[in-house]
Design an enzyme around this catalytic site. Structure first.
Site, PDB file in Angstrom:
ATOM      1  N   HIS A  17      -5.620   4.227  -4.352  1.00 52.17           N
ATOM      2  CA  HIS A  17      -5.979   2.810  -4.164  1.00 52.17           C
ATOM      3  C   HIS A  17      -7.503   2.665  -4.055  1.00 52.17           C
ATOM      4  CE1 HIS A  17      -1.876   2.552  -1.977  1.00 52.17           C
ATOM      5  NE2 HIS A  17      -1.739   1.856  -3.084  1.00 52.17           N
ATOM      6  N   LYS A  41      10.862  -6.104   2.818  1.00 53.86           N
ATOM      7  CA  LYS A  41      10.414  -4.720   2.755  1.00 53.86           C
ATOM      8  C   LYS A  41      10.213  -4.148   4.142  1.00 53.86           C
ATOM      9  CE  LYS A  41       7.894  -2.796  -1.099  1.00 53.86           C
ATOM     10  NZ  LYS A  41       6.675  -2.748  -1.850  1.00 53.86           N
ATOM     11  N   ARG A  90      -0.475   4.625 -12.851  1.00 53.90           N
ATOM     12  CA  ARG A  90      -0.542   6.084 -12.742  1.00 53.90           C
ATOM     13  C   ARG A  90       0.095   6.765 -13.942  1.00 53.90           C
ATOM     14  NH1 ARG A  90       1.943   6.006  -6.842  1.00 53.90           N
ATOM     15  NH2 ARG A  90       3.158   4.538  -8.050  1.00 53.90           N
ATOM     16  N   SER A 128       1.762   6.185  -1.634  1.00 52.73           N
ATOM     17  CA  SER A 128       1.837   5.995  -0.179  1.00 52.73           C
ATOM     18  C   SER A 128       3.055   6.725   0.372  1.00 52.73           C
ATOM     19  CB  SER A 128       1.938   4.509   0.166  1.00 52.73           C
ATOM     20  OG  SER A 128       0.784   3.836  -0.258  1.00 52.73           O
TER      21      SER A 128
HETATM   22  O1  PNS Z   1       1.994  -1.661  -3.476  1.00 57.53           O
HETATM   23  P1  PNS Z   1       3.227  -2.306  -4.047  1.00 57.53           P
HETATM   24  O2  PNS Z   1       4.330  -2.363  -3.025  1.00 57.53           O
HETATM   25  O3  PNS Z   1       3.662  -1.708  -5.344  1.00 57.53           O
HETATM   26  O4  PNS Z   1       2.805  -3.812  -4.376  1.00 57.53           O
HETATM   27  C1  PNS Z   1       3.712  -4.732  -4.913  1.00 57.53           C
HETATM   28  C2  PNS Z   1       3.151  -6.147  -4.732  1.00 57.53           C
HETATM   29  C3  PNS Z   1       2.914  -6.402  -3.268  1.00 57.53           C
HETATM   30  C4  PNS Z   1       1.853  -6.268  -5.489  1.00 57.53           C
HETATM   31  C5  PNS Z   1       4.189  -7.135  -5.296  1.00 57.53           C
HETATM   32  O5  PNS Z   1       5.424  -6.894  -4.718  1.00 57.53           O
HETATM   33  C6  PNS Z   1       3.789  -8.602  -5.067  1.00 57.53           C
HETATM   34  O6  PNS Z   1       2.918  -9.106  -5.737  1.00 57.53           O
HETATM   35  N1  PNS Z   1       4.441  -9.247  -4.070  1.00 57.53           N
HETATM   36  C7  PNS Z   1       4.187 -10.622  -3.691  1.00 57.53           C
HETATM   37  C8  PNS Z   1       5.341 -11.546  -4.065  1.00 57.53           C
HETATM   38  C9  PNS Z   1       5.178 -11.932  -5.524  1.00 57.53           C
HETATM   39  O7  PNS Z   1       4.319 -12.710  -5.870  1.00 57.53           O
HETATM   40  N2  PNS Z   1       5.998 -11.332  -6.395  1.00 57.53           N
HETATM   41  C10 PNS Z   1       5.874 -11.548  -7.820  1.00 57.53           C
HETATM   42  C11 PNS Z   1       7.075 -12.196  -8.394  1.00 57.53           C
HETATM   43  S1  PNS Z   1       8.549 -11.212  -8.249  1.00 57.53           S
END
Ligand code: PNS
Length: 162
Positions: A17, A41, A90, A128
């Protein structure tokens, strides 16, 4: 101002990150690291802890700010006048999920764009979840997370195991 958001769970932040934050911060006037709070989550670190760990490792990037949100990403972006989403990729395994997310965000916020940055090879195996697992089983985090936060992650995981 030319702004972008780097959204994620950051549970916890890793060197992968941090590398994206460092590289993206050079491309925009301001980079907003958005710590997402999703009630569905289960996070190991609270939102406050996740933010604190990011702050400890990014304080020297003057154009990086850290915010948290429990909203849809596109709504957060609208509120903060941001059009660009930065995501790190990645491997091919990330692609399918990120592709779906990018299309969903485009549908929800047609004036947003998702830009992908390829992770550095040396971080390409990092996540993570794997960092948490290594710490939980008593392994060292050298090279996986910034040195200044390794001890906090290790002690959190020790307590978790008890
Ligand atoms: O680090 P991660 O868990 O892969 O990140 C995922 C994240 C937080 C970027 C994604 O889940 C997100 O954008 N969540 C916010 C809710 C949202 O806007 N979702 C998109 C439509 S499903």
């Amino acid at each position: 101002m030319n702004k972008a958001v780097f959204p994620g769970s950051f549970d916890p932040i890793t060197n992968g990150h941090l590398d994206i934050i460092e590289r993206a911060s050079k491309l925009f006037d301001q980079l907003i690291v958005a710590v997402l709070i999703n009630p569905e989550k289960k996070y190991l670190f609270s939102a406050e802890e996740r933010i604190e760990l990011i702050k400890k490792t990014t304080y020297n990037y003057k154009n990086v700010i850290i915010l948290s949100t429990a909203d849809l990403l596109v709504d957060f972006m609208k509120e903060n006048d941001i059009k660009i989403i930065i995501k790190g990729l990645r491997a091919v395994t990330d692609f399918e999920y990120e592709f779906q997310m990018a299309l969903m965000n485009k549908k929800l916020g047609p004036d947003t764009e998702t830009l992908f940055m390829i992770t550095r090879a040396e971080n390409s195996f990092l996540s993570s979840s794997s960092v948490k697992q290594v710490a939980m089983f008593g392994g060292k985090l050298d090279g996986f997370v910034p040195d200044e936060i390794a001890d906090s992650i290790i002690s959190k995981m020790k307590n978790y195991r008890r």
